[in-house]
Design an enzyme around this catalytic site. Structure first.
Site, mmCIF file in Angstrom:
data_model
loop_
_atom_site.group_PDB
_atom_site.id
_atom_site.type_symbol
_atom_site.label_atom_id
_atom_site.label_comp_id
_atom_site.label_asym_id
_atom_site.label_seq_id
_atom_site.Cartn_x
_atom_site.Cartn_y
_atom_site.Cartn_z
ATOM 1 N N SER A 1 -53.374 0.767 -104.180
ATOM 2 C CA SER A 1 -52.932 -0.532 -103.633
ATOM 3 C C SER A 1 -51.793 -1.110 -104.465
ATOM 4 O O SER A 1 -50.812 -1.601 -103.936
ATOM 5 C CB SER A 1 -54.102 -1.515 -103.626
ATOM 6 O OG SER A 1 -55.059 -1.107 -102.685
ATOM 7 N N ASP B 1 -55.160 -0.748 -98.118
ATOM 8 C CA ASP B 1 -56.548 -1.192 -97.973
ATOM 9 C C ASP B 1 -56.569 -2.486 -97.168
ATOM 10 O O ASP B 1 -55.753 -3.394 -97.400
ATOM 11 C CB ASP B 1 -57.124 -1.422 -99.379
ATOM 12 C CG ASP B 1 -58.430 -2.166 -99.311
ATOM 13 O OD1 ASP B 1 -59.451 -1.523 -99.096
ATOM 14 O OD2 ASP B 1 -58.398 -3.403 -99.418
ATOM 15 N N ARG C 1 -76.920 7.054 -68.062
ATOM 16 C CA ARG C 1 -78.223 7.031 -68.740
ATOM 17 C C ARG C 1 -79.140 6.016 -68.101
ATOM 18 O O ARG C 1 -78.789 4.836 -67.955
ATOM 19 C CB ARG C 1 -78.042 6.701 -70.209
ATOM 20 C CG ARG C 1 -79.319 6.764 -71.029
ATOM 21 C CD ARG C 1 -79.852 8.166 -71.112
ATOM 22 N NE ARG C 1 -80.911 8.299 -72.128
ATOM 23 C CZ ARG C 1 -81.505 9.438 -72.413
ATOM 24 N NH1 ARG C 1 -81.156 10.533 -71.738
ATOM 25 N NH2 ARG C 1 -82.442 9.509 -73.349
ATOM 26 N N GLU D 1 -52.609 3.677 -95.721
ATOM 27 C CA GLU D 1 -51.532 2.751 -95.343
ATOM 28 C C GLU D 1 -51.857 1.334 -95.777
ATOM 29 O O GLU D 1 -51.324 0.374 -95.221
ATOM 30 C CB GLU D 1 -51.251 2.785 -93.837
ATOM 31 C CG GLU D 1 -50.598 4.057 -93.375
ATOM 32 C CD GLU D 1 -49.361 4.447 -94.184
ATOM 33 O OE1 GLU D 1 -48.998 5.623 -94.156
ATOM 34 O OE2 GLU D 1 -48.786 3.588 -94.883
ATOM 35 N N GLN E 1 -76.985 -4.366 -73.808
ATOM 36 C CA GLN E 1 -75.982 -3.281 -73.850
ATOM 37 C C GLN E 1 -74.608 -3.865 -73.544
ATOM 38 O O GLN E 1 -73.622 -3.549 -74.204
ATOM 39 C CB GLN E 1 -76.345 -2.199 -72.820
ATOM 40 C CG GLN E 1 -75.593 -0.888 -72.990
ATOM 41 C CD GLN E 1 -76.210 0.026 -74.045
ATOM 42 O OE1 GLN E 1 -77.165 -0.340 -74.741
ATOM 43 N NE2 GLN E 1 -75.667 1.212 -74.179
#
Ligand SMILES: CCCCC/C=C\C/C=C\C/C=C\C/C=C\C/C=C/C(=O)SCCNC(=O)CCNC(=O)[C@H](O)C(C)(C)COP(=O)(O)OP(=O)(O)OC[C@H]1O[C@@H](n2cnc3c(N)ncnc32)[C@H](O)[C@@H]1OP(=O)(O)O
Ligand SMILES: Cc1cc2nc3c(=O)[nH]c(=O)nc-3n(C[C@H](O)[C@H](O)[C@H](O)COP(=O)(O)OP(=O)(O)OC[C@H]3O[C@@H](n4cnc5c(N)ncnc54)[C@H](O)[C@@H]3O)c2cc1C
Length: 602
Positions: free
Chosen positions: A90, A372, A256, A370, A276
């Site tokens: 970093s 943190d 499902r 690229e 869901q």
């Protein structure tokens, strides 16, 4: 299951084929990117195209670009981007590799003075790359001028052996079983390796033949330009990865069935369960939101790049803040969403044949590479604090912080929402997000003098970036959108994206006085209605991503929905099923069973 060496060799074969086709077909970088996406290997082609080439374009002189890019485009050399070290990633200004100018030979001496200065992580460095842009501390006339980029040849173009003074290898296996493990992220140590002075990338600064350091009239932050470029591509990548996971989970949720059968009738599709929907539909909305903001970010990056050509550096801070913030927020959300999509698919979500474990393994590192994500959001916080102080001194903010100019209104306004329906009003939603972002930034600025809190800055940065994403979604819906009923569906998804954020961050909205508890519960009520309204079109909304079964790579997400046959078929492909009696039975299991059986008869 291929060993890592076999996986690497297989990927190298695919990558070399892709590169060969790229040159034969004279593909543009964009076309090469599509080819990369098709072979779906986050390996070798990324660093060469995504970082090595852009670094030379952004930091090399015209002459250096002509020399090196000609070879790079023809794959006469293969490059990587060697910045991170064992001890620093970093903190770029903390890198330790040195580049000391020797006027007696007109060369830089590249050296790894400590163990922690070993280059560590660069993709393709370990076994593939012949060259690299290496970031090192430039030292001339006894003075350290900080980090600069240098082009170095690493390996012989005759036999690929490392050049003298260069110790190079792979850093070892990584998280997940697939793509990133095929990638040779490398380690490199330099022992006083000499390179010609003209291999210092000299657009931003030069060293004269006499060793004098000369800084160009461009901001030194252009040194970071390659990372800005990649961060904006990563937002588009995140939206793609998220939409793949959502496509799998929505299609599987429609196939499902569990519980709910009445009088022997069919069981209930799990996608019909409210739990869901409340877990999955915000990800569906986010996939569209990230795609739209990614399109805008690409425009912003192009615009800034064009301005840079005419030495207009005014929008560089905005570009940094937007790329850093959007890369951080979209990759964190995507990694969390892919993991949740595995859970949304129950046990089958953990099978490699679902495609989800690999998708997770490939995309989780995007939260770190690229930049943190925490470090990048702190950069956004720094940008916001500067903007707040500029507003306080009367300067009108522009671009994505323009809303901060409306400080009088936004600091005291109350949301106009009184009914569930009011939460469908984009203007009401935008104002609430602007007020939240501004008030959090101002609170942080006011507290910063007392007790600087990274946490407050981080949260203010998240609020600002989420405002950008919501705003760009709303703006997208103001455009002409083709297709009967499409705009209405996208409006519902925009509502879901915004209201799920209000639900998730209700504490922010309440503590800053942007909404009342009643308005918050109206938002939740509206959200539940939107989920029910989106449910009938959920499969169509993921089919609209138009992924082939090949690209999706999932037995659960097949377009034809023939999930159980696909799962069953995939299972028998596993090497473990090559024999009905497993290897090891004779040596390990049979003696035990026979021994125990004998004992039981005594
Ligand atoms: C064509 C075929 C294929 C194409 C494929 C297409 C897409 C592929 C997509 C994805 C795959 C991508 C890649 C593949 C996978 C992995 C590769 C990974 C590579 C890497 O990880 S490379 C290394 C990345 N490392 C980092 O990101 C390091 C992060 N750290 C930093 O950026 C900096 O250290 C820092 C955190 C910004 C701190 O900078 P520093 O100078 O020390 O201090 P400050 O005081 O904070 O900043 C000073 C000043 O400068 C401004 N600033 C900082 N950064 C920038 C910038 N980037 N641009 C502009 N301005 C910047 C900062 O705001 C300060 O300004 P002030 O005005 O406030 O002073
Ligand atoms: C798959 C992969 C591919 C990569 N490819 C490349 C490549 O090709 N080339 C290259 O040069 N690099 C590459 N990298 C390295 C990558 O860029 C770094 O890992 C990244 O920049 C993070 O730096 P770091 O690892 O030093 O983490 P650190 O900065 O050490 O972070 C560790 C922890 O400390 C926290 N932290 C650090 N600083 C602060 C702060 N100021 N305030 C609050 N918290 C802080 C971070 O949030 C994090 O939680 C790759 C990494 C990965 C995982």
């Amino acid at each position: 299951m291929l060993s890592r060496k076999e996986l690497f060799k297989d990927t190298l074969k695919k990558a070399a084929h892709a590169w060969k086709r790229t040159v034969e077909l004279h593909l543009t970088e964009e076309e090469a990117n599509l080819l990369r996406l098709y072979i779906d290997q986050p390996g070798y082609v990324d660093l060469h195209w995504v970082m090595f080439v852009p670094a030379i374009k952004g930091q090399g002189t015209e002459e250096q670009q002509k020399k090196w890019l000609t070879m790079a485009y023809k794959f006469q050399i293969i490059g990587t981007y060697a910045q991170t070290e064992l001890g620093h990633g970093s903190n770029v200004q903390g890198l330790e590799t040195t580049a000391t100018f020797d006027p007696s030979t007109d060369e830089f001496i590249m050296h790894s003075p400590t163990l922690t200065s070993s280059k560590w992580w660069p993709g393709g460095l370990g076994k593939t790359s012949t060259h690299a842009v290496v970031y090192a501390r430039l030292i001339t006339e006894g003075k350290d001028y900080g980090i600069h980029g240098f082009i170095m040849q690493l390996r012989s173009l005759d036999d690929h052996s490392p050049l003298p003074g260069i110790t190079i290898g792979d850093i070892g296996g990584k998280f997940g079983s697939g793509a990133y493990n095929s990638m040779d992220n490398g380690v490199m140590r330099l022992d006083h390796v000499r390179i010609p002075r003209d291999q210092m990338l000299m657009r931003l600064a030069q060293v004269t033949r006499e060793g004098k350091y000369v800084h160009s009239d461009v901001p030194k932050q252009l040194l970071y330009g390659t990372m800005v470029y990649v961060r904006q591509t990563i937002v588009a990548d995140a939206s793609r990865a998220l939409s793949r996971a959502v496509c799998i989970a929505v299609r599987y949720g429609a196939i499902r069935k569990q519980f709910g059968s009445k009088a022997g009738g069919p069981e209930t599709q799990v996608l019909n369960y409210k739990t869901q929907q409340s877990r999955l539909f915000p990800f569906l909305a986010s996939a569209y939101a990230f795609r739209f903001v990614g399109q805008w970010l690409k425009w912003l990056y192009t615009d800034v790049t064009q301005k840079l050509e005419s030495k207009d550096f005014s929008t560089l801070p905005e570009a940094h803040a937007c790329t850093a913030g959007l890369k951080s927020v979209t990759t964190s959300a995507t990694a969390d969403a892919i993991e949740e999509c595995q859970k949304l698919c129950g046990g089958h979500g953990y099978l490699n044949s679902s495609g989800l474990p690999e998708l997770f393994a490939v995309n989780l590192p995007a939260c770190t590479y690229e930049g943190d994500n925490v470090v990048l959001l702190l950069q956004v916080a720094r940008f916001l604090m500067k903007t707040v102080s500029q507003v306080a001194s009367g300067k009108q903010p522009v671009g994505t912080t323009a809303y901060m100019g409306n400080i009088q209104h936004l600091m005291q306004c109350k949301s106009v929402v009184n009914t569930v329906e009011d939460w469908l009003n984009p203007a009401a939603i935008k104002e609430v997000f602007e007020a939240r972002a501004l008030r959090m930034a101002v609170n942080c600025a006011q507290n910063i003098s007392k007790a600087p809190s990274q946490e407050e800055g981080f949260e203010a940065a998240v609020a600002h970036v989420q405002l950008i994403i919501v705003t760009k979604f709303i703006e997208k819906l103001q455009e002409d959108i083709l297709g009967h009923g499409v705009k209405e569906q996208l409006q519902k998804l925009c509502g879901i994206y915004a209201l799920h954020l209000i639900h998730k961050h209700l504490g922010d909205f309440l503590s800053t006085g942007c909404v009342t508890a009643r308005q918050g519960s109206l938002a939740n009520e509206r959200l539940g209605k939107l989920y029910a309204q989106v449910r009938p079109n959920a499969v169509a909304l993921v089919d609209a991503f138009d992924y082939t079964d090949h690209y999706l790579g999932s037995a659960l997400g097949r377009y034809d929905g023939d999930v159980y046959s696909a799962l069953y078929k995939e299972a028998w492909k596993d090497p473990l099923n090559e024999t009905v009696v497993p290897d090891g039975y004779q040596e390990h299991l049979r003696p035990l069973l026979k021994q125990q059986l004998k004992l039981s008869r005594l």
